[in-house]
Scaffold this motif. Structure first.
Motif, PDB file in Angstrom:
ATOM      1  N   VAL A 195      55.180  -3.575   5.846  1.00 31.41           N
ATOM      2  CA  VAL A 195      54.381  -3.598   6.583  1.00 31.41           C
ATOM      3  C   VAL A 195      53.086  -2.820   6.108  1.00 31.41           C
ATOM      4  O   VAL A 195      53.580  -1.933   5.476  1.00 31.41           O
ATOM      5  CB  VAL A 195      54.680  -2.640   8.264  1.00 31.41           C
ATOM      6  N   LYS A 196      52.280  -3.090   6.793  1.00 31.09           N
ATOM      7  CA  LYS A 196      50.720  -2.085   6.475  1.00 31.09           C
ATOM      8  C   LYS A 196      50.392  -1.290   8.119  1.00 31.09           C
ATOM      9  O   LYS A 196      50.521  -2.139   9.237  1.00 31.09           O
ATOM     10  CB  LYS A 196      49.519  -3.430   5.945  1.00 31.09           C
ATOM     11  N   PHE A 197      50.013  -0.086   8.088  1.00 31.83           N
ATOM     12  CA  PHE A 197      48.595  -0.125   9.531  1.00 31.83           C
ATOM     13  C   PHE A 197      48.144   0.361   9.267  1.00 31.83           C
ATOM     14  O   PHE A 197      47.151   0.869   8.081  1.00 31.83           O
ATOM     15  CB  PHE A 197      50.104   1.020   9.667  1.00 31.83           C
ATOM     16  N   THR A 198      46.887   0.658  10.113  1.00 32.06           N
ATOM     17  CA  THR A 198      45.525   1.436  10.101  1.00 32.06           C
ATOM     18  C   THR A 198      45.924   2.059  11.488  1.00 32.06           C
ATOM     19  O   THR A 198      46.719   2.187  12.354  1.00 32.06           O
ATOM     20  CB  THR A 198      44.651   0.615  11.332  1.00 32.06           C
ATOM     21  N   LYS A 199      44.818   3.071  11.959  1.00 28.61           N
ATOM     22  CA  LYS A 199      44.983   4.328  12.273  1.00 28.61           C
ATOM     23  C   LYS A 199      44.111   4.253  13.797  1.00 28.61           C
ATOM     24  O   LYS A 199      43.306   4.084  13.251  1.00 28.61           O
ATOM     25  CB  LYS A 199      44.896   5.524  11.396  1.00 28.61           C
ATOM     26  N   ASP A 200      43.598   4.909  14.206  1.00 27.15           N
ATOM     27  CA  ASP A 200      42.919   5.045  15.617  1.00 27.15           C
ATOM     28  C   ASP A 200      42.664   6.677  16.334  1.00 27.15           C
ATOM     29  O   ASP A 200      43.703   7.243  16.444  1.00 27.15           O
ATOM     30  CB  ASP A 200      42.553   4.268  16.919  1.00 27.15           C
ATOM     31  N   GLU A 201      42.329   7.496  16.795  1.00 24.10           N
ATOM     32  CA  GLU A 201      42.326   8.219  17.588  1.00 24.10           C
ATOM     33  C   GLU A 201      41.499   9.113  18.650  1.00 24.10           C
ATOM     34  O   GLU A 201      40.494   7.964  18.465  1.00 24.10           O
ATOM     35  CB  GLU A 201      42.476  10.521  16.313  1.00 24.10           C
ATOM     36  N   ALA A 202      41.885   9.702  20.084  1.00 24.69           N
ATOM     37  CA  ALA A 202      41.336   9.718  20.690  1.00 24.69           C
ATOM     38  C   ALA A 202      41.398  10.976  20.990  1.00 24.69           C
ATOM     39  O   ALA A 202      42.663  11.544  21.631  1.00 24.69           O
ATOM     40  CB  ALA A 202      41.347   8.776  21.542  1.00 24.69           C
ATOM     41  N   PHE A 203      40.185  11.956  21.557  1.00 25.16           N
ATOM     42  CA  PHE A 203      40.809  13.240  22.283  1.00 25.16           C
ATOM     43  C   PHE A 203      41.640  12.585  24.326  1.00 25.16           C
ATOM     44  O   PHE A 203      40.717  12.034  24.983  1.00 25.16           O
ATOM     45  CB  PHE A 203      39.640  14.114  23.124  1.00 25.16           C
ATOM     46  N   ILE A 204      43.177  13.073  24.015  1.00 21.44           N
ATOM     47  CA  ILE A 204      43.373  12.547  25.974  1.00 21.44           C
ATOM     48  C   ILE A 204      42.925  14.165  26.623  1.00 21.44           C
ATOM     49  O   ILE A 204      43.626  15.322  26.244  1.00 21.44           O
ATOM     50  CB  ILE A 204      45.095  12.208  25.517  1.00 21.44           C
ATOM     51  N   PRO A 205      42.368  13.905  27.317  1.00 18.69           N
ATOM     52  CA  PRO A 205      42.031  14.816  28.544  1.00 18.69           C
ATOM     53  C   PRO A 205      43.312  15.871  28.854  1.00 18.69           C
ATOM     54  O   PRO A 205      42.965  16.594  29.404  1.00 18.69           O
ATOM     55  CB  PRO A 205      41.831  14.469  29.763  1.00 18.69           C
ATOM     56  N   SER A 206      44.676  15.215  29.121  1.00 17.68           N
ATOM     57  CA  SER A 206      45.170  15.875  29.722  1.00 17.68           C
ATOM     58  C   SER A 206      46.084  16.518  28.862  1.00 17.68           C
ATOM     59  O   SER A 206      47.258  17.580  28.815  1.00 17.68           O
ATOM     60  CB  SER A 206      46.127  15.434  30.654  1.00 17.68           C
ATOM     61  N   PHE A 207      45.971  16.388  27.403  1.00 15.54           N
ATOM     62  CA  PHE A 207      47.043  16.867  26.289  1.00 15.54           C
ATOM     63  C   PHE A 207      45.879  17.943  25.600  1.00 15.54           C
ATOM     64  O   PHE A 207      46.212  18.400  24.658  1.00 15.54           O
ATOM     65  CB  PHE A 207      46.492  15.935  24.851  1.00 15.54           C
ATOM     66  N   PHE A 208      44.932  17.787  25.832  1.00 16.82           N
ATOM     67  CA  PHE A 208      43.532  19.237  25.694  1.00 16.82           C
ATOM     68  C   PHE A 208      43.392  18.835  24.459  1.00 16.82           C
ATOM     69  O   PHE A 208      43.295  19.931  23.647  1.00 16.82           O
ATOM     70  CB  PHE A 208      44.346  21.304  25.966  1.00 16.82           C
ATOM     71  N   GLU A 209      43.547  18.171  23.554  1.00 14.85           N
ATOM     72  CA  GLU A 209      43.809  17.545  21.810  1.00 14.85           C
ATOM     73  C   GLU A 209      43.711  16.023  21.778  1.00 14.85           C
ATOM     74  O   GLU A 209      43.915  15.050  22.468  1.00 14.85           O
ATOM     75  CB  GLU A 209      45.240  18.257  21.080  1.00 14.85           C
ATOM     76  N   VAL A 210      43.464  15.989  19.853  1.00 21.23           N
ATOM     77  CA  VAL A 210      43.136  14.253  19.550  1.00 21.23           C
ATOM     78  C   VAL A 210      44.524  13.743  19.390  1.00 21.23           C
ATOM     79  O   VAL A 210      44.964  14.426  19.169  1.00 21.23           O
ATOM     80  CB  VAL A 210      42.191  14.722  18.583  1.00 21.23           C
ATOM     81  N   TRP A 211      44.640  13.128  19.349  1.00 24.05           N
ATOM     82  CA  TRP A 211      46.256  12.055  19.704  1.00 24.05           C
ATOM     83  C   TRP A 211      45.283  10.576  18.775  1.00 24.05           C
ATOM     84  O   TRP A 211      44.777  10.028  18.851  1.00 24.05           O
ATOM     85  CB  TRP A 211      46.738  11.807  21.106  1.00 24.05           C
ATOM     86  N   ILE A 212      46.416  10.637  17.469  1.00 24.79           N
ATOM     87  CA  ILE A 212      46.954   9.502  16.665  1.00 24.79           C
ATOM     88  C   ILE A 212      47.888   8.593  17.137  1.00 24.79           C
ATOM     89  O   ILE A 212      48.505   8.106  17.347  1.00 24.79           O
ATOM     90  CB  ILE A 212      47.391  10.026  15.301  1.00 24.79           C
ATOM     91  N   PHE A 213      46.782   7.451  17.512  1.00 24.63           N
ATOM     92  CA  PHE A 213      47.509   6.515  17.397  1.00 24.63           C
ATOM     93  C   PHE A 213      47.468   5.343  16.063  1.00 24.63           C
ATOM     94  O   PHE A 213      46.905   4.540  15.480  1.00 24.63           O
ATOM     95  CB  PHE A 213      46.655   5.793  18.546  1.00 24.63           C
ATOM     96  N   TYR A 214      48.734   4.436  15.883  1.00 26.52           N
ATOM     97  CA  TYR A 214      48.850   3.027  14.623  1.00 26.52           C
ATOM     98  C   TYR A 214      48.838   2.033  15.391  1.00 26.52           C
ATOM     99  O   TYR A 214      49.596   1.301  16.351  1.00 26.52           O
ATOM    100  CB  TYR A 214      50.405   3.509  14.405  1.00 26.52           C
ATOM    101  N   GLN A 215      48.982   0.599  13.966  1.00 35.93           N
ATOM    102  CA  GLN A 215      48.758   0.105  14.163  1.00 35.93           C
ATOM    103  C   GLN A 215      49.396  -0.714  13.471  1.00 35.93           C
ATOM    104  O   GLN A 215      48.552  -0.678  12.219  1.00 35.93           O
ATOM    105  CB  GLN A 215      47.430  -0.361  14.887  1.00 35.93           C
ATOM    106  N   VAL A 216      50.818  -0.973  13.370  1.00 34.89           N
ATOM    107  CA  VAL A 216      51.497  -1.488  12.289  1.00 34.89           C
ATOM    108  C   VAL A 216      51.695  -3.455  12.316  1.00 34.89           C
ATOM    109  O   VAL A 216      51.858  -3.842  13.862  1.00 34.89           O
ATOM    110  CB  VAL A 216      53.034  -1.239  12.705  1.00 34.89           C
ATOM    111  N   SER A 217      51.397  -3.537  11.379  1.00 36.93           N
ATOM    112  CA  SER A 217      51.459  -5.429  11.182  1.00 36.93           C
ATOM    113  C   SER A 217      52.391  -5.751  10.147  1.00 36.93           C
ATOM    114  O   SER A 217      52.787  -4.811   9.427  1.00 36.93           O
ATOM    115  CB  SER A 217      50.220  -6.124  11.307  1.00 36.93           C
ATOM    116  N   LEU A 218      53.064  -6.932   9.974  1.00 36.61           N
ATOM    117  CA  LEU A 218      53.955  -7.345   8.774  1.00 36.61           C
ATOM    118  C   LEU A 218      53.014  -7.253   7.578  1.00 36.61           C
ATOM    119  O   LEU A 218      51.900  -8.052   7.518  1.00 36.61           O
ATOM    120  CB  LEU A 218      54.470  -8.544   8.889  1.00 36.61           C
ATOM    121  N   LYS A 219      52.905  -7.170   6.402  1.00 39.43           N
ATOM    122  CA  LYS A 219      51.981  -7.299   5.266  1.00 39.43           C
ATOM    123  C   LYS A 219      52.942  -8.501   4.677  1.00 39.43           C
ATOM    124  O   LYS A 219      53.939  -9.397   4.679  1.00 39.43           O
ATOM    125  CB  LYS A 219      53.032  -6.943   3.564  1.00 39.43           C
TER     126      LYS A 219
END
Lengths: 366, 366
Positions: free
Chosen positions: A342-366
Motif C-alpha cells: 500500500v501507499k499512504f498520504t497524511k493530513d493533520e488537524a487541531f481537534i478542539p476537544s483533544f486540545f492537540e493536533v491529530w494525524i489522519f491517514y489515507q491508505v490506497s493499494l499500490k
C-alpha cells in the motif's frame, strides 16, 4: 461534592533535608507557616522513608496535610479535604499561591509551584489525558448520560466550551465542537463520495456517517459493535450525528450492530468490494473476538479492509496525536508490512476537544 | 528529576467507611491489592480525622502511599515518590489504571478515576491554569531562559507543540504559536493603521509591535516597564517579535522602558493625542505606583488612555477568557463608568497556548 487536593512543591538546597540541624529548622519553619495559614493545624505524626522526611498534620475542614522532604532537595506539600458544594474552598488557587509565597521564603526554595486544586470524586470526571499522557482538566459541568455496555463504560458529559462530549472507558472521544475531526478523516473537499460505496468500521457517534451522507454516496454501511453508544449519541449528540442514528436502515445507509471483524470476513468471503473503508474504531480495540494486543488488532483490521477495497479504493483512518511520533512511526511500519503493498498520504488537524493536533491517514493499494 | 504524584479516587458506599466491620474489611482489601501492585509495601501508620480514615504505607522506590476514606463515601489513594530521569516510573498511567481496576473491584466502587502522574519539581513548570483555573499540563521540555526582574519572574520555556513560551510569575503569557492573539487584538483586516499614531501599553513580548509595523503606521510608541522581558523575547521569541526589539528607537517606533502610567500622564499634560492606544499589559498590574486593586488599575489605565485618544481614536485591548463571564461583565461595567462616555465592540479567538477562547475589546469615544 468532591475532595480537593492542593499540591505545592519547593526546590530547596539538599542540605535542608540532609543536615539534621537544618532539617529540624525547616520542619519548624514549615509548621509555623502552615499554622498561620491553616487555623487549628495539629501535628499528627512524623516518619522517615529512606532518609526522606514525612510529616502529617490535620487541619481545618478535616484536612490532611502531608509534607514530604526528599533528600534530592524537593519539598512537597499536599493538602486534601472534602468540600461540600455549599461550602467555600479551604484554599482557593489564590490563597494556595499565598501559602506558596510564605513557604518559599522560609524554606529558602529556589523555585516553587502551586497547582490549581485537583477535584476528586463527584458524579463526572474532569481530567482526561492527551495522547502523550498529559493531564488536562476540562470544563465539565454535568453528567448527561451514563451506562455500562457489554463492551465499555459509556458516558456523555457536558463541557461549557465544547458542548456534549462522548467518554468511553474514561477516555475522551468526541465532542460537539469536533466537526473538523470528521472533515479531516473524510478529507472533505479532496475526496469525492458521490455514488461511492462506503464501509465505516466503528463510528458509533454517527458524526462521520452524517457528514458522508451530505456528499450523496451510493450506500454507506456502518459496522458498530456498541448499541449503547449509538443510542446515547442519537439522543445527546444530535449536532454531531443529526438524525442518521434514528433509523438503522434506509435506501442510503445501513447501521449493523456487531463485530466489524466478522462483517469484514463475510464481505471477503462474498467478494464484495467497496470504494472506501473508514477505520473509525476507538484506539483500544473492543472486539468480541480478541486478537492479541492492540497492534495485532490494527493489523487484522487493515489486512481485512484491504481485501474489501476495490483496486481504486481507499482506507481512511485516524492515527494518533502528533505528540506521539513513535506510535505514528509504528503505524506506518504496520502499513508497510500488510498482506498487500500500500501507499499512504497524511493530513493533520487541531481537534478542539483533544486540545492537540491529530494525524489522519489515507491508505490506497499500490 | 521530579517527584511523581499518582492520584486515584473511588466513590464507595458510605457504609464502607461508617460501618466499623465494613471499614476493617475495606482496609484489609485495599492493603492486599496495594501489596500485589507495590512490592515491599509496608504499613507505616494509621489515623482518623473526624471519623475519616487515614492509612500510610511506604512502598518501592521510597514511595509514600496515603489512603484516605472519607465518611461521605470517597476513597483517595495518593502515591508519591522521587523519580530520577534514568529510572523507570514506578507507576505509568497504564499500570496506575490497572491498579485502579483492581482497587475498584475490592472497594465496591461505583465509580473510580486515575489521573496521569503529576510531575513536581524539576527545572521548569509544566502546569499552568486557564482563566477559569482549570489545570493544564503543557508539553514543556526545556527551560530556555530564567531571570527575576525587579517586577516579576521571567521565564521562557520550550513547548513541543507551541514553540517557545513566555511565562511571567508562573503564569502562561504568550507562545510562538499565538499570532492570532496579536491579530485579533489589533483587528487585522478590519482596522487601518496606515499613517496612524499608536501607543502600546505593555506589549513587552514585541508581538503586537512587530505586527503593527507591517501595516505602515506613522509612529508606534511602546511603553513597557520590564526590560528583562524585552531582552528575553528579543533573544528567544524572534518568530513573534522579529527584530523590532533589537533597537529602542527608529524613525517608525520607539520603545520606552518605564511605567506607562507616568508616560500617559506626561502625554495628557502635553495634550498629545493619538489614533490608537493598545492595552497589552499583563492581567496582574505591575506598576511602580500601585493603585489599589487590579480593577482600580484597569480603571486608571482606561481613563488615562481615553484622554490621549483623538476623538476618532480607539482603545484596543484583551479582556479575559470566554470562560469567565463575570469578569467580562465587570470589565464592561468599568467601561460604562469611565470619565467619558464610550462605546465598544468585541471579538474573540481561540488562542493556541491558552487552550481557550479569549475576548478582545475595541473601545471608542461616544
Amino acid at each position: 461534592m468532591v475532595a480537593h487536593t492542593v499540591l505545592l512543591d519547593f526546590t530547596v538546597p539538599t542540605n535542608q533535608i540532609l543536615d539534621i540541624e537544618k532539617q529540624a529548622n525547616l520542619k519548624s519553619n514549615i509548621t509555623n507557616v502552615l499554622k498561620e495559614h491553616l487555623v487549628g493545624l495539629k501535628h499528627l505524626t512524623e516518619s522517615s522513608i529512606d532518609g526522606s522526611l514525612v510529616i502529617l498534620f490535620s487541619g481545618p475542614k478535616s484536612s490532611l496535610i502531608t509534607v514530604r522532604g526528599y533528600t534530592e532537595g524537593l519539598v512537597t506539600v499536599n493538602i486534601e479535604y472534602y468540600k461540600p458544594d455549599d461550602e467555600e474552598a479551604l484554599l482557593s488557587f489564590e490563597s494556595a499561591r499565598d501559602l506558596e509565597t510564605a513557604l518559599q521564603a522560609v524554606t529558602s526554595a529556589t523555585r516553587s509551584h502551586t497547582l490549581t486544586p485537583i477535584k476528586r470524586g463527584g458524579p463526572f470526571e474532569r481530567y482526561f489525558p492527551t495522547a502523550d499522557e498529559r493531564l488536562l482538566e476540562y470544563d465539565i459541568d454535568k453528567l448527561v448520560f451514563e451506562a455500562r455496555s457489554p463492551y465499555q463504560k459509556v458516558q456523555i458529559v457536558h463541557s461549557k466550551s465544547l458542548g456534549n462530549m462522548l467518554i468511553l472507558d474514561e477516555l475522551q472521544n468526541m465532542s460537539e465542537a469536533d466537526l473538523i475531526y470528521s472533515e479531516t478523516l473524510m478529507q472533505r473537499g479532496k475526496e469525492c463520495y458521490e455514488d461511492k460505496e462506503i464501509v465505516i468500521l466503528g463510528g458509533g457517534d454517527g458524526g462521520l456517517l452524517w457528514e458522508l451522507l451530505k456528499e450523496n454516496p451510493k450506500r454507506v454501511t456502518m459496522l458498530e459493535i456498541d448499541d449503547v453508544v449509538i443510542k446515547a449519541c442519537s439522543q445527546y449528540m444530535r449536532s454531531v450525528c443529526g438524525d442518521c442514528l434514528d433509523k438503522r436502515i434506509t435506501s442510503k445507509y445501513e447501521i449493523i450492530v456487531g463485530d466489524c471483524v466478522i462483517a469484514l470476513n463475510h464481505m471477503i468471503n462474498e467478494g464484495h468490494q467497496v470504494d472506501y473503508v473508514f477505520g473509525d474504531l476507538t484506539d483500544i480495540p473492543i472486539s468480541t473476538a480478541p486478537h492479541g494486543d492492540a497492534w495485532d488488532f490494527i493489523r487484522l483490521i487493515l489486512n481485512s479492509s484491504m481485501k474489501v477495497l476495490k483496486p481504486t479504493g481507499k482506507y481512511m483512518t485516524h492515527g494518533n496525536g502528533a505528540s506521539c511520533p513513535k506510535s505514528l512511526k509504528m503505524y506506518e511500519e504496520v502499513l508497510s508490512q500488510l498482506c498487500v503493498p500500500v501507499k499512504f498520504t497524511k493530513d493533520e488537524a487541531f481537534i478542539p476537544s483533544f486540545f492537540e493536533v491529530w494525524i489522519f491517514y489515507q491508505v490506497s493499494l499500490k
